[in-house]
Design an enzyme around this catalytic site. Structure first.
Site, mmCIF file in Angstrom:
data_model
loop_
_atom_site.group_PDB
_atom_site.id
_atom_site.type_symbol
_atom_site.label_atom_id
_atom_site.label_comp_id
_atom_site.label_asym_id
_atom_site.label_seq_id
_atom_site.Cartn_x
_atom_site.Cartn_y
_atom_site.Cartn_z
ATOM 1 N N ASP A 55 -10.751 -3.963 29.558
ATOM 2 C CA ASP A 55 -11.896 -4.655 30.141
ATOM 3 C C ASP A 55 -11.930 -6.134 29.774
ATOM 4 O OD1 ASP A 55 -13.905 -4.296 31.979
ATOM 5 O OD2 ASP A 55 -15.444 -3.828 30.506
ATOM 6 N N ARG A 58 -21.006 -9.028 34.010
ATOM 7 C CA ARG A 58 -21.669 -10.121 34.733
ATOM 8 C C ARG A 58 -22.648 -10.871 33.832
ATOM 9 N NH1 ARG A 58 -23.873 -5.797 38.894
ATOM 10 N NH2 ARG A 58 -21.905 -4.919 38.146
ATOM 11 N N LYS A 107 -20.785 5.430 28.643
ATOM 12 C CA LYS A 107 -19.841 6.033 29.574
ATOM 13 C C LYS A 107 -19.457 7.432 29.101
ATOM 14 C CE LYS A 107 -17.471 1.632 30.635
ATOM 15 N NZ LYS A 107 -17.661 1.559 32.088
ATOM 16 N N GLU A 137 -22.396 -5.038 31.965
ATOM 17 C CA GLU A 137 -22.472 -6.121 30.979
ATOM 18 C C GLU A 137 -21.554 -7.285 31.294
ATOM 19 O OE1 GLU A 137 -18.700 -4.720 30.317
ATOM 20 O OE2 GLU A 137 -20.493 -3.490 30.578
ATOM 21 N N ASP A 150 -15.462 -1.526 26.208
ATOM 22 C CA ASP A 150 -16.747 -1.271 26.840
ATOM 23 C C ASP A 150 -17.109 0.205 26.720
ATOM 24 O OD1 ASP A 150 -19.061 -1.349 28.295
ATOM 25 O OD2 ASP A 150 -18.061 -1.431 30.250
ATOM 26 N N ASP A 159 -24.304 -0.916 31.156
ATOM 27 C CA ASP A 159 -22.882 -0.826 31.486
ATOM 28 C C ASP A 159 -22.481 -1.849 32.542
ATOM 29 O OD1 ASP A 159 -20.320 0.141 31.233
ATOM 30 O OD2 ASP A 159 -20.611 1.822 32.608
ATOM 31 N N LYS A 206 -13.590 -12.768 31.903
ATOM 32 C CA LYS A 206 -14.402 -11.743 31.235
ATOM 33 C C LYS A 206 -13.629 -11.163 30.061
ATOM 34 C CE LYS A 206 -16.089 -7.013 31.990
ATOM 35 N NZ LYS A 206 -16.145 -5.885 32.948
#
Length: 460
Positions: free
Chosen positions: A249, A312, A238, A310, A231, A308, A226
């Site tokens: 992230d 996956r 967030k 995202e 993010d 949020d 990933k």
């Protein structure tokens, strides 16, 4: 880090004596009276990590007693480089190969510093490479760990999708691998719609990084990471406190590149493919929205329950592509869910797998390499939580229950049941400093995954 491991002792090299608590009494009884009195006077009790500096003639340091646990592990000596007086030290020859290798790795990792933005002022002690240590294993682990830590520690301004692709290019150039990068609107043409949708709002265009290495006759090992370089949460933005660490992230991408580095350094007889969807989940007029219905590479449609969730989404396109090659092994790495951290904390990555033998092997190599994982279930009863009234799947079930499991179940939909697959949900960060593990970016499961691949497919 590796330059703090020396090939040979010098005239002023100081011996380290490793003492377990149960051995201290016998050591004191057998030591010369002056040394025994000195050690007693310091209050040294051989607690793991404790040291006693024993002076010699002329006030010079003659030797150092070091308290160690019953089983010498990777971190037993990792605090010494920064705590001992500057100089060169040597370990006893009685260490077996595992202990010697672990001690050398831990020592080198104890010398890690992130110096991109500030010069180091720290002097570390040096260690003579212990007899019996596997130098090549030490170099693999230390260099790959440093790569992961450096990538994760670098802020998003300097580690966006283009820079992550540059890091992959540098790795490919070093080992003669092939690299292909699909960027921007080309992702739509090449059918990576989720990678494009998540990353399209950012100033730096999204990318699909595809690294290939090895002999086409060898078994295919696919690693997916990933690569959310920052993010914000997207339109489901967030809060500021939850955004602070979001430079990390892309930790899954860093781990995929780290394991790839180890495999290529060792020349393992595998055909390696690394896929990294690299994006920034940003907010702008063309951000994807809650309740949008988006297509995936596999053809399944996904209703966006939360922007949020995202990670996956970009992983599903990459996993579908990796799975299409019918790999002998498929592993993905992701800083995917806060639910995994609530369940297991920051130090213990969550392991999910559709293959019991693969999961057991990974847990075993994790124990052997001091690189633990903990298996959580792909509980089939929770698949209903991913249902959508108007699409094939929803990416973020409401209710908040079993968040790590439902995320893994979402990814499972993009992998064929017969593909040996493991999903590792990790934190990639040390919230506090411990010996050999400074606060900041951290490599987790590198050693376990590499050992699993070496065991299954052989050495060079």
């Amino acid at each position: 880090m590796l330059h703090h491991l020396r090939a040979k002792p010098t005239d002023d090299t100081v011996p380290l004596e490793l003492i377990r608590k149960a051995e201290l009494s016998a050591w004191l009884d057998g030591a010369e009276p002056a040394a025994a009195a000195w050690v007693r006077g310091t209050g040294f009790t051989a607690e793991p990590g404790a040291v006693a500096l024993i002076p010699g003639e002329g006030g010079r340091l003659a030797r150092v007693l070091v308290g160690v646990p019953d089983r010498l592990d990777l971190w037993s000596l990792a605090g010494l480089p920064g705590s001992l007086p500057k100089g060169s030290y040597t370990l006893p020859d009685r260490l077996d190969g595992r202990e010697a290798t672990a001690a050398a790795i831990g020592w080198a990792l104890g010398c890690y510093q992130f110096t991109r933005y500030r010069k180091s002022t720290k002097d570390f002690a040096h260690l003579v490479m212990p007899a019996g240590a596997d130098r090549h294993a030490v170099e693999r682990v230390v260099s790959a760990t440093a790569l992961v830590r450096d990538l994760v520690n670098t802020p998003a301004e300097d580690m966006g999708p283009p820079e992550l692709a540059q890091a992959a290019e540098k790795l490919a150039d070093e080992f003669g691998a092939k690299l292909k990068v699909i960027a921007g609107d080309d992702l739509l043409e090449k059918n990576y719609p989720m990678v494009h949708a998540v990353g399209r709002a950012a100033a730096k265009a999204p990318r699909l990084i595809d690294l290939r290495w090895g002999n086409k006759e060898h078994p295919l090992v696919c690693l997916v990471g990933k690569g959310v370089c920052f993010d914000s949460g997207g339109l489901d933005i967030k809060g500021s406190a939850n955004m602070l660490l979001m430079k990390k992230d892309m930790g899954g991408a860093a781990h995929a590149l780290g394991v790839a580095r180890m495999i290529m350094m060792a020349g393992l007889p595998v055909r390696l493919r690394v896929l990294v969807p690299a994006v920034e989940n940003a907010v702008s007029g063309n951000s994807f929205r809650p309740m949008d219905i988006l297509p995936t590479r596999k053809g399944l449609t996904v209703e966006i329950g939360n922007t949020d969730a995202e990670g996956r989404l970009i992983l599903c396109d990459a996993l579908a592509e990796a799975d299409s090659d019918r790999p002998a092994l498929l592993i993905d790495f992701a800083t995917l869910t806060g639910a995994a951290r609530v369940a297991l904390g920051p130090e213990l990555p969550a392991l999910f797998s559709n293959d019991d033998a693969l999961a057991e092997d990974l847990l075993a190599t994790g124990r052997e390499t001091d690189d633990p994982l903990w298996r959580l279930p792909l509980w089939p009863g929770y698949r209903r939580m991913l249902d959508s009234r108007i699409a094939d799947l929803n990416n973020a079930p409401s209710g908040g229950f079993a968040g790590a499991i439902t995320a893994a179940l979402f990814l499972e939909r993009f992998v064929a049941p017969e593909t040996p697959w493991a999903h590792i949900d990790l934190y990639a960060w040390n919230p506090t400093t411990r010996p050999g593990r400074p606060e900041g970016g951290e490599a987790m499961t590198l050693r376990a995954v590499y050992a699993l691949i070496e065991r299954r497919f052989g050495t060079a």
